[in-house]
Design a protein around this motif. Structure first.
Motif, PDB file in Angstrom:
ATOM      1  N   UNK A  84       0.845  -1.192   0.000  1.00 15.22           N
ATOM      2  CA  UNK A  84       0.000   0.000   0.000  1.00 15.22           C
ATOM      3  C   UNK A  84       0.880   1.242   0.000  1.00 15.22           C
ATOM      4  N   UNK A  85       1.474   1.524  -1.141  1.00 10.51           N
ATOM      5  CA  UNK A  85       2.308   2.711  -1.249  1.00 10.51           C
ATOM      6  C   UNK A  85       3.766   2.437  -0.957  1.00 10.51           C
ATOM      7  N   UNK A  86       4.613   3.302  -1.497  1.00 11.89           N
ATOM      8  CA  UNK A  86       6.059   3.216  -1.338  1.00 11.89           C
ATOM      9  C   UNK A  86       6.556   4.550  -0.819  1.00 11.89           C
ATOM     10  N   UNK A  87       7.441   4.493   0.156  1.00 10.67           N
ATOM     11  CA  UNK A  87       7.988   5.713   0.758  1.00 10.67           C
ATOM     12  C   UNK A  87       9.366   6.077   0.229  1.00 10.67           C
ATOM     13  N   UNK A  88      10.137   5.062  -0.150  1.00 13.98           N
ATOM     14  CA  UNK A  88      11.510   5.261  -0.619  1.00 13.98           C
ATOM     15  C   UNK A  88      11.668   4.509  -1.929  1.00 13.98           C
ATOM     16  N   UNK A  89      12.201   5.191  -2.937  1.00 14.18           N
ATOM     17  CA  UNK A  89      12.498   4.554  -4.222  1.00 14.18           C
ATOM     18  C   UNK A  89      13.989   4.694  -4.497  1.00 14.18           C
ATOM     19  N   UNK A  90      14.638   3.569  -4.697  1.00 12.85           N
ATOM     20  CA  UNK A  90      16.026   3.566  -5.160  1.00 12.85           C
ATOM     21  C   UNK A  90      15.996   3.086  -6.607  1.00 12.85           C
ATOM     22  N   UNK A  91      16.189   4.029  -7.522  1.00 16.58           N
ATOM     23  CA  UNK A  91      16.132   3.724  -8.949  1.00 16.58           C
ATOM     24  C   UNK A  91      17.526   3.325  -9.409  1.00 16.58           C
ATOM     25  N   UNK A  92      17.753   2.022  -9.452  1.00 19.34           N
ATOM     26  CA  UNK A  92      19.085   1.502  -9.708  1.00 19.34           C
ATOM     27  C   UNK A  92      19.169   0.679 -10.985  1.00 19.34           C
ATOM     28  N   UNK A  93      18.077   0.021 -11.374  1.00 11.62           N
ATOM     29  CA  UNK A  93      18.119  -0.828 -12.559  1.00 11.62           C
ATOM     30  C   UNK A  93      18.426   0.007 -13.805  1.00 11.62           C
ATOM     31  N   UNK A  94      19.159  -0.590 -14.724  1.00 13.57           N
ATOM     32  CA  UNK A  94      19.471   0.092 -15.964  1.00 13.57           C
ATOM     33  C   UNK A  94      19.178  -0.835 -17.127  1.00 13.57           C
ATOM     34  N   UNK A  95      18.986  -0.254 -18.292  1.00 15.25           N
ATOM     35  CA  UNK A  95      18.700  -1.042 -19.482  1.00 15.25           C
ATOM     36  C   UNK A  95      19.992  -1.328 -20.239  1.00 15.25           C
ATOM     37  N   UNK A  96      19.932  -2.306 -21.117  1.00  9.95           N
ATOM     38  CA  UNK A  96      21.096  -2.638 -21.938  1.00  9.95           C
ATOM     39  C   UNK A  96      21.446  -1.448 -22.829  1.00  9.95           C
ATOM     40  N   UNK A  97      22.722  -1.345 -23.180  1.00  5.87           N
ATOM     41  CA  UNK A  97      23.137  -0.241 -24.032  1.00  5.87           C
ATOM     42  C   UNK A  97      24.215  -0.713 -25.002  1.00  5.87           C
ATOM     43  N   UNK A  98      24.235  -0.127 -26.194  1.00  5.02           N
ATOM     44  CA  UNK A  98      25.284  -0.477 -27.158  1.00  5.02           C
ATOM     45  C   UNK A  98      26.611   0.135 -26.729  1.00  5.02           C
ATOM     46  N   UNK A  99      27.670  -0.640 -26.831  1.00  5.45           N
ATOM     47  CA  UNK A  99      29.001  -0.135 -26.491  1.00  5.45           C
ATOM     48  C   UNK A  99      29.687   0.337 -27.767  1.00  5.45           C
ATOM     49  N   UNK A 100      29.576   1.620 -28.012  1.00  4.81           N
ATOM     50  CA  UNK A 100      30.145   2.188 -29.234  1.00  4.81           C
ATOM     51  C   UNK A 100      30.312   3.684 -29.046  1.00  4.81           C
ATOM     52  N   UNK A 101      31.231   4.254 -29.835  1.00  2.17           N
ATOM     53  CA  UNK A 101      31.390   5.706 -29.854  1.00  2.17           C
ATOM     54  C   UNK A 101      30.150   6.340 -30.480  1.00  2.17           C
ATOM     55  N   UNK A 102      29.923   7.601 -30.157  1.00  2.00           N
ATOM     56  CA  UNK A 102      28.734   8.287 -30.664  1.00  2.00           C
ATOM     57  C   UNK A 102      28.654   8.243 -32.187  1.00  2.00           C
ATOM     58  N   UNK A 103      29.787   8.441 -32.863  1.00  2.00           N
ATOM     59  CA  UNK A 103      29.768   8.473 -34.320  1.00  2.00           C
ATOM     60  C   UNK A 103      29.428   7.113 -34.920  1.00  2.00           C
ATOM     61  N   UNK A 104      29.534   6.055 -34.116  1.00  2.00           N
ATOM     62  CA  UNK A 104      29.234   4.716 -34.596  1.00  2.00           C
ATOM     63  C   UNK A 104      27.819   4.266 -34.239  1.00  2.00           C
ATOM     64  N   UNK A 105      27.128   5.037 -33.432  1.00  2.00           N
ATOM     65  CA  UNK A 105      25.783   4.667 -32.998  1.00  2.00           C
ATOM     66  C   UNK A 105      24.746   5.116 -34.021  1.00  2.00           C
ATOM     67  N   UNK A 106      23.751   4.294 -34.226  1.00  2.00           N
ATOM     68  CA  UNK A 106      22.564   4.767 -34.921  1.00  2.00           C
ATOM     69  C   UNK A 106      21.800   5.702 -33.989  1.00  2.00           C
TER      70      UNK A 106
END
Length: 268
Positions: A84-106
């Motif tokens: 019944x409700x949450x008092x504290x949120x620890x936002x820790x999970x992260x999503x997958x990400x491509x490992x590349x330089x910006x110029x190589x990313x779509x």
């Protein structure tokens, strides 16, 4: 003696390992009922929940693939059915990400990472904040990264830009919620010894130890201690900050480049 989070419920996303697991245990030690989410590895999540109970806290686990707004909504539906409700949120999970330089990313790859990170936090805020208002108390603690302020390893551009966007969101939310008893802060760790950092070469680790004023590398418990400080009622006057948790090294350092320069034949 009453513990500062007795009677409070804390949600820790990505709570089955690393900083999330350590944060869940720290909050349980302060008296919170902890709900921790995991994407894979239920056994690991259950071990963390058991460790929370050993600290005289209570805990249970939720399966959640926080891949963006849809995943966040599914998790929140399950959460609202359980507590019944949450008092504290620890936002820790992260999503997958491509490992590349910006110029190589779509472009879609970059925007997809940023969109997913912001969507999850935004959904949490929209669904959980109203009950925080009714209680006059709430804490959001977002786990950021040193990559948010500059590159410290190759291929981390999408990850770092996503974290920088989250830090901007923290500042706006803090300003908007400051009147309500709800605080919004971020913790910005440097390098932390977890199972996701095992591939960092030993030469880079040695150079980090030499440069960090504390003289050692951080463990997940070091960051969890900062998270738990910001989650407590006593931290109510701390709002809208991104707190470096780096052992004293508070600037981005491109560690692989430094190590290459220091090795024989490296660029001077």
């Amino acid at each position: 003696m009453t513990r500062p989070l007795s009677g409070r419920t804390a949600l820790v996303t990505g709570g089955s390992r690393g900083i999330g697991a350590a944060s869940a245990e720290a909050l349980a030690g302060l008296g919170a009922h902890v709900v921790l989410t995991y994407r894979t590895g239920r056994e690991a999540a259950e071990r963390v929940a058991a460790a929370c109970r050993e600290r005289d806290g209570t805990a249970h686990v939720l399966s959640a693939d926080l891949d963006g707004a849809a995943g966040a909504d599914r998790m929140l539906d399950a959460l609202e059915a359980a507590v019944d409700g949450v008092d504290v949120v620890v936002s820790n999970a992260t999503t997958a990400h491509p490992r590349a330089a910006l110029a190589q990313l779509e472009t879609e790859q970059l925007l997809g990472k940023v969109d997913a990170d912001l969507a999850v936090l935004h959904r949490l805020v929209r669904r959980l904040t109203p009950k925080m208002h009714s209680r006059g108390f709430g804490r959001y603690v977002v786990v950021s990264s040193g990559h948010a302020i500059g590159p410290s390893a190759p291929g981390m551009s999408a990850y770092g830009i996503g974290k920088a966007a989250l830090e901007a969101m923290v500042r706006y939310l803090a300003a908007e919620e400051g009147h309500s008893g709800v605080t919004v802060n971020a913790v910005r760790p440097g390098f932390v010894r977890t199972d996701t950092s095992v591939g960092v070469p030993e030469a880079v680790r040695d150079r980090m130890r030499q440069a960090i004023p504390a003289g050692r590398l951080a463990a997940a418990d070091d960051i969890a201690g900062v998270v738990s400080l910001l989650a407590q009622p006593a931290a109510g006057w701390v709002n809208g900050i991104c707190l470096p948790a780096t052992g004293g090294l508070n600037h981005p350092v491109d560690w692989p480049r430094i190590v290459r320069q220091e090795q024989p034949g490296g660029v001077s």
